[in-house]
Design a protein around this motif. Structure first.
Motif, PDB file in Angstrom:
ATOM      1  N   UNK A  32     -11.686   3.250   4.166  1.00  0.00           N
ATOM      2  CA  UNK A  32     -11.025   3.407   2.863  1.00  0.00           C
ATOM      3  C   UNK A  32     -10.581   4.856   2.773  1.00  0.00           C
ATOM      4  N   UNK A  33      -9.295   5.058   2.649  1.00  0.00           N
ATOM      5  CA  UNK A  33      -8.779   6.438   2.615  1.00  0.00           C
ATOM      6  C   UNK A  33      -8.056   6.686   1.301  1.00  0.00           C
ATOM      7  N   UNK A  34      -8.419   7.785   0.675  1.00  0.00           N
ATOM      8  CA  UNK A  34      -7.867   8.123  -0.634  1.00  0.00           C
ATOM      9  C   UNK A  34      -6.885   9.283  -0.470  1.00  0.00           C
ATOM     10  N   UNK A  35      -5.710   9.107  -1.063  1.00  0.00           N
ATOM     11  CA  UNK A  35      -4.650  10.118  -0.963  1.00  0.00           C
ATOM     12  C   UNK A  35      -4.267  10.593  -2.357  1.00  0.00           C
ATOM     13  N   UNK A  36      -3.930  11.868  -2.436  1.00  0.00           N
ATOM     14  CA  UNK A  36      -3.456  12.405  -3.718  1.00  0.00           C
ATOM     15  C   UNK A  36      -2.173  13.204  -3.480  1.00  0.00           C
ATOM     16  N   UNK A  37      -1.206  13.008  -4.374  1.00  0.00           N
ATOM     17  CA  UNK A  37       0.046  13.776  -4.250  1.00  0.00           C
ATOM     18  C   UNK A  37      -0.156  15.092  -4.985  1.00  0.00           C
ATOM     19  N   UNK A  38       0.028  16.171  -4.267  1.00  0.00           N
ATOM     20  CA  UNK A  38      -0.253  17.482  -4.855  1.00  0.00           C
ATOM     21  C   UNK A  38       0.921  18.409  -4.590  1.00  0.00           C
ATOM     22  N   UNK A  39       1.002  19.456  -5.423  1.00  0.00           N
ATOM     23  CA  UNK A  39       2.028  20.474  -5.159  1.00  0.00           C
ATOM     24  C   UNK A  39       1.438  21.541  -4.257  1.00  0.00           C
ATOM     25  N   UNK A  40       2.161  21.915  -3.223  1.00  0.00           N
ATOM     26  CA  UNK A  40       1.663  22.991  -2.365  1.00  0.00           C
ATOM     27  C   UNK A  40       2.060  24.352  -2.943  1.00  0.00           C
ATOM     28  N   UNK A  41       1.732  25.427  -2.205  1.00  0.00           N
ATOM     29  CA  UNK A  41       1.984  26.772  -2.729  1.00  0.00           C
ATOM     30  C   UNK A  41       3.464  27.017  -3.004  1.00  0.00           C
ATOM     31  N   UNK A  42       4.314  26.331  -2.259  1.00  0.00           N
ATOM     32  CA  UNK A  42       5.759  26.503  -2.458  1.00  0.00           C
ATOM     33  C   UNK A  42       6.282  25.609  -3.582  1.00  0.00           C
ATOM     34  N   UNK A  43       5.371  24.929  -4.260  1.00  0.00           N
ATOM     35  CA  UNK A  43       5.784  24.063  -5.367  1.00  0.00           C
ATOM     36  C   UNK A  43       6.332  22.729  -4.908  1.00  0.00           C
ATOM     37  N   UNK A  44       6.111  22.404  -3.623  1.00  0.00           N
ATOM     38  CA  UNK A  44       6.626  21.137  -3.098  1.00  0.00           C
ATOM     39  C   UNK A  44       5.540  20.070  -3.177  1.00  0.00           C
ATOM     40  N   UNK A  45       5.964  18.844  -3.489  1.00  0.00           N
ATOM     41  CA  UNK A  45       5.000  17.735  -3.546  1.00  0.00           C
ATOM     42  C   UNK A  45       4.666  17.266  -2.137  1.00  0.00           C
ATOM     43  N   UNK A  46       3.405  16.989  -1.891  1.00  0.00           N
ATOM     44  CA  UNK A  46       3.044  16.377  -0.614  1.00  0.00           C
ATOM     45  C   UNK A  46       1.777  15.539  -0.794  1.00  0.00           C
ATOM     46  N   UNK A  47       1.659  14.521   0.035  1.00  0.00           N
ATOM     47  CA  UNK A  47       0.461  13.685   0.007  1.00  0.00           C
ATOM     48  C   UNK A  47      -0.640  14.349   0.808  1.00  0.00           C
ATOM     49  N   UNK A  48      -1.823  14.428   0.226  1.00  0.00           N
ATOM     50  CA  UNK A  48      -2.974  14.983   0.946  1.00  0.00           C
ATOM     51  C   UNK A  48      -4.091  13.946   0.953  1.00  0.00           C
ATOM     52  N   UNK A  49      -4.739  13.855   2.100  1.00  0.00           N
ATOM     53  CA  UNK A  49      -5.868  12.945   2.244  1.00  0.00           C
ATOM     54  C   UNK A  49      -7.096  13.642   1.652  1.00  0.00           C
ATOM     55  N   UNK A  50      -7.728  13.031   0.643  1.00  0.00           N
ATOM     56  CA  UNK A  50      -8.800  13.769  -0.043  1.00  0.00           C
ATOM     57  C   UNK A  50     -10.196  13.162   0.156  1.00  0.00           C
ATOM     58  N   UNK A  51     -10.264  11.900   0.561  1.00  0.00           N
ATOM     59  CA  UNK A  51     -11.593  11.306   0.758  1.00  0.00           C
ATOM     60  C   UNK A  51     -11.464  10.081   1.658  1.00  0.00           C
ATOM     61  N   UNK A  52     -12.479   9.882   2.502  1.00  0.00           N
ATOM     62  CA  UNK A  52     -12.517   8.582   3.189  1.00  0.00           C
ATOM     63  C   UNK A  52     -13.944   8.093   3.338  1.00  0.00           C
ATOM     64  N   UNK A  53     -14.021   6.794   3.481  1.00  0.00           N
ATOM     65  CA  UNK A  53     -15.294   6.123   3.685  1.00  0.00           C
ATOM     66  C   UNK A  53     -15.104   5.204   4.877  1.00  0.00           C
ATOM     67  N   UNK A  54     -15.983   5.375   5.854  1.00  0.00           N
ATOM     68  CA  UNK A  54     -15.826   4.594   7.093  1.00  0.00           C
ATOM     69  C   UNK A  54     -17.178   4.013   7.456  1.00  0.00           C
ATOM     70  N   UNK A  55     -17.199   2.705   7.702  1.00  0.00           N
ATOM     71  CA  UNK A  55     -18.471   2.097   8.107  1.00  0.00           C
ATOM     72  C   UNK A  55     -18.185   0.984   9.114  1.00  0.00           C
ATOM     73  N   UNK A  56     -19.203   0.683   9.902  1.00  0.00           N
ATOM     74  CA  UNK A  56     -19.009  -0.333  10.937  1.00  0.00           C
ATOM     75  C   UNK A  56     -18.670  -1.671  10.289  1.00  0.00           C
ATOM     76  N   UNK A  57     -17.683  -2.355  10.845  1.00  0.00           N
ATOM     77  CA  UNK A  57     -17.319  -3.669  10.306  1.00  0.00           C
ATOM     78  C   UNK A  57     -18.249  -4.713  10.919  1.00  0.00           C
ATOM     79  N   UNK A  58     -18.656  -5.685  10.096  1.00  0.00           N
ATOM     80  CA  UNK A  58     -19.486  -6.749  10.676  1.00  0.00           C
ATOM     81  C   UNK A  58     -18.690  -7.462  11.762  1.00  0.00           C
ATOM     82  N   UNK A  59     -19.288  -7.660  12.903  1.00  0.00           N
ATOM     83  CA  UNK A  59     -18.528  -8.305  13.983  1.00  0.00           C
ATOM     84  C   UNK A  59     -18.782  -9.806  13.973  1.00  0.00           C
ATOM     85  N   UNK A  60     -17.807 -10.535  14.493  1.00  0.00           N
ATOM     86  CA  UNK A  60     -17.961 -11.986  14.473  1.00  0.00           C
ATOM     87  C   UNK A  60     -18.422 -12.473  15.841  1.00  0.00           C
TER      88      UNK A  60
END
Ligand SMILES: Nc1ncnc2c1ncn2[C@@H]1O[C@H](COP(=O)(O)OP(=O)(O)OP(=O)(O)O)[C@@H](O)[C@H]1O
Ligand SMILES: O=c1ccn([C@@H]2O[C@H](COP(=O)(O)O)[C@@H](O)[C@H]2O)c(=O)[nH]1
Length: 432
Positions: A404-432
């Motif tokens: 699960x990856x969380x992204x936030x659109x933020x303004x950088x120092x130049x005032x430009x909008x960009x998507x930044x990855x701010x959090x993720x959650x990773x866990x082993x998937x149950x296998x079949x």
């Protein structure tokens, strides 16, 4: 960092979306010039987003949301695209094409023509779309007015044409639009007030080879448009009753046929523009949300490709320096910052150079991705990631993780909008 560190390629399997690019909304000198031109001509770049029918999370509620997500208490609902496992994989050409788009500038820009009668609210709505969805707004009328103000040799001809409410020769307008697009480090364009006639359309298509994604058409009765223009009060030479009437006639005679042409191709998205600015924007928003979903999925793919290829600079560019993560490597702890993840990039590099091997690449496959938007400045991407690991000691092994990856659109120092990855959650998937 969430995955293998050896050299790899990303196979984009099991998806229905065809991603286009990552929107980084860089404002180049050209776009700043356009903004300047706008202020010269007194055009509005007003309006913060209304937020539409979605919840917009403040920074505080965002933290709460992350806590819930981290605790596994958050259910993702709402708009999403479902993807059947085992759906067709991108061809090598498509993968290569997407890889080429990592620099955000492609030869295949996303263009939306914004049409409607004079005063129907095109410029007003474009400003709101720019705010919320990060498109670059190119108003053909503004470019022509800027050309007059620049003292160009065509200036007098353009000025007289505008005063008469007539249409400037296609090659002049198309050249200005093409130049503005080339100078702009973006892939997403709203072209406002163009094409004005069939010739405009044909010349644009011939010169640029670009087909619009769709036509955003603001439908508004003349009396309402007339009232709006007469109270616009921006000092435009053509905002007088005599020229307004001429512009209405040109619209009906020349521009409506362009809209009719696009009707036959199913590309017209007609909006009732008589309501309030915010109400109109509520009708516009659904047309743009999928672009954001598309871009977030592409950003995630680019991130995974960076991980699989050991490309730390890509990882660093896409991630917020205070990225938080729960992942198996962190032993159940929430880690913050990039150092924890950089360790694995460095390790991968060291192992590769000590072994001197150049075996086949690790390969990630995204299965069943879902993108949920939280307002216009945040989004969550969830999927199962299969990683095929070619090298020993786990040669040929496939690992499966839910991410699960969380992204936030933020303004950088130049005032430009960009998507930044701010959090993720990773866990082993149950296998079949
Ligand atoms: N939905 C609306 N309700 C009321 N007023 C509006 C609405 N949308 C825009 N306006 C106002 O109407 C005027 C014309 O809007 P705008 O400049 O966006 O139109 P336009 O279609 O870009 O015009 P033009 O083709 O002449 O450049 C502006 O003063 C704007 O603030
Ligand atoms: O493609 C275009 C766009 C505009 N014009 C001329 O400019 C004025 C004003 O345009 P707005 O879109 O209202 O700002 C328009 O009446 C035309 O004279 C053009 O020739 N070609």
């Amino acid at each position: 960092m969430g995955g293998g560190s050896a050299r790899s390629a990303l196979t984009l399997a099991s998806r229905t979306l065809r991603t286009r690019c990552v929107t980084y909304l860089p404002a180049t000198s050209a776009s700043l010039q356009l903004l300047e031109a706008k202020s010269l001509t007194g055009r509005p770049e007003n309006g913060s987003s209304s937020g539409g029918d979605q919840h917009i999370f403040s920074k505080d509620s965002w933290q709460t949301l992350l806590t819930f997500a981290a605790a596994g208490l958050m259910a993702f609902t709402g708009s999403s695209f479902s993807v059947a496992a085992g759906a067709p994989v991108l061809t090598e050409d498509e993968t290569a094409e997407n890889a080429g788009r990592a620099s955000f500038k492609s030869t295949n820009p996303r263009v939306i023509f914004v049409l409607g009668g004079p005063g129907s609210g095109k410029g007003t709505q474009c400003a709101k779309i720019v705010d919320s969805y990060g498109f670059v707004h190119l108003s053909a009328g503004d470019l022509l007015r800027a050309e007059i103000n620049s003292g160009s040799e065509n200036g007098t001809m353009i000025q007289n044409t505008i005063k008469e409410g007539k249409i400037v020769p296609s090659e002049v307008t198309v050249r200005l639009l093409q130049k503005a697009m080339e100078e702009c480090n973006s892939n997403n364009f709203l072209i406002d007030g163009f094409p004005r006639n069939e010739e405009n359309r044909a010349v644009f298509e011939h010169v640029t080879g670009i087909e619009p994604e769709f036509i955003l058409f603001f439908d508004c009765p003349e009396e309402e448009m007339e009232k709006r223009i007469l109270s616009r009060n921006q000092g435009r030479e053509d905002d007088n009753l005599e020229t307004i009437r001429k512009r209405f006639k040109v619209f009906l005679d020349s521009t409506v046929p362009v809209v009719n042409h696009y009707e036959t191709t199913g590309k017209v998205r007609k909006i009732n523009a008589t309501r309030s600015v915010d109400d109109v924007f509520d009708m516009v928003q659904p047309l743009f949300k999928h672009f954001v979903q598309d871009d977030l999925l592409w950003a995630t793919e680019e991130l995974l490709r960076g991980i699989d290829t050991g490309d730390y600079s890509t990882y660093q560019r896409l991630c917020h320096p205070k990225l938080t993560a729960f992942e198996p490597e962190a032993q159940g702890q929430l880690v913050e910052g990039l150092d924890f993840h950089k360790f694995y990039f460095d390790l991968g590099k060291a192992l590769k150079s000590s072994s001197g091997t150049h075996g086949p690449a690790v390969q990630s496959t995204i299965v069943a991705p879902k993108v949920v938007l939280l307002g216009t400045n945040a989004g969550v991407v969830t999927y199962t990631r299969l990683q095929q690991i070619p090298s020993s000691p786990k040669a040929g092994h496939t690992s499966a993780h839910n991410e699960t990856r969380v992204w936030e659109r933020q303004k950088n120092d130049a005032g430009e909008w960009e998507w930044k990855h701010i959090h993720f959650h990773r866990s082993a998937a149950p296998t079949t």
